[in-house]
Each structure stands twice: as C-alpha cells, then as structure tokens.
Design a protein around this motif. Structure first.
Motif, PDB file in Angstrom:
ATOM      1  N   ARG A   1       0.841  -1.198   0.000  1.00  0.00           N
ATOM      2  CA  ARG A   1       0.000   0.000   0.000  1.00  0.00           C
ATOM      3  C   ARG A   1       0.875   1.246   0.000  1.00  0.00           C
ATOM      4  N   HIS A   2       0.392   2.281  -0.633  1.00  0.00           N
ATOM      5  CA  HIS A   2       1.082   3.562  -0.567  1.00  0.00           C
ATOM      6  C   HIS A   2       0.115   4.611  -0.025  1.00  0.00           C
ATOM      7  N   LYS A   3       0.667   5.685   0.487  1.00  0.00           N
ATOM      8  CA  LYS A   3      -0.147   6.732   1.089  1.00  0.00           C
ATOM      9  C   LYS A   3      -0.738   7.622   0.007  1.00  0.00           C
TER      10      LYS A   3
END
Length: 58
Positions: A2-4
């Motif tokens: 996941r990335h922000k």
C-alpha cells in the motif's frame, strides 16, 4: 503493498477536471472567476497536502 494518498495531487486533479467540465458544459464561463477558483483551489489543495504530510509523520 500500500502507498499513502497524495492529497495535493488528488485535489488538484479533481479541480482541473471540474474546471474542464465547466468549460465544456457552460457557454462561456467568466475567465476571471475561473482563475480565482483555480488559484484558491490550488492553495486549498496545498494546505491540505501540508496538513496530511504533517499528520502522517507523527
């Protein structure tokens, strides 16, 4: 993985999409009003991006 979320890019993109739709659907929107909306919208997106980055680092 996941990335922000990049809130600045998301909000700026939505702003430009909204302005593009406005120009496509309206006969002739006022250029000065649209420029003000663009400047204040990008400022708001920048502010949200800074706040999100500050909160994320905590």
């Amino acid at each position: 993985m996941r990335h922000k979320t990049d809130w600045l890019s998301l909000l700026a993109g939505l702003l430009f999409i909204g302005i593009g739709i406005r120009y496509l659907t309206a006969p002739r929107p006022d250029a000065l009003l649209m420029a003000l909306i663009l400047v204040f919208g990008l400022g708001f997106a920048g502010l949200i991006g800074i706040i999100a980055k500050t909160v994320r680092k905590r």
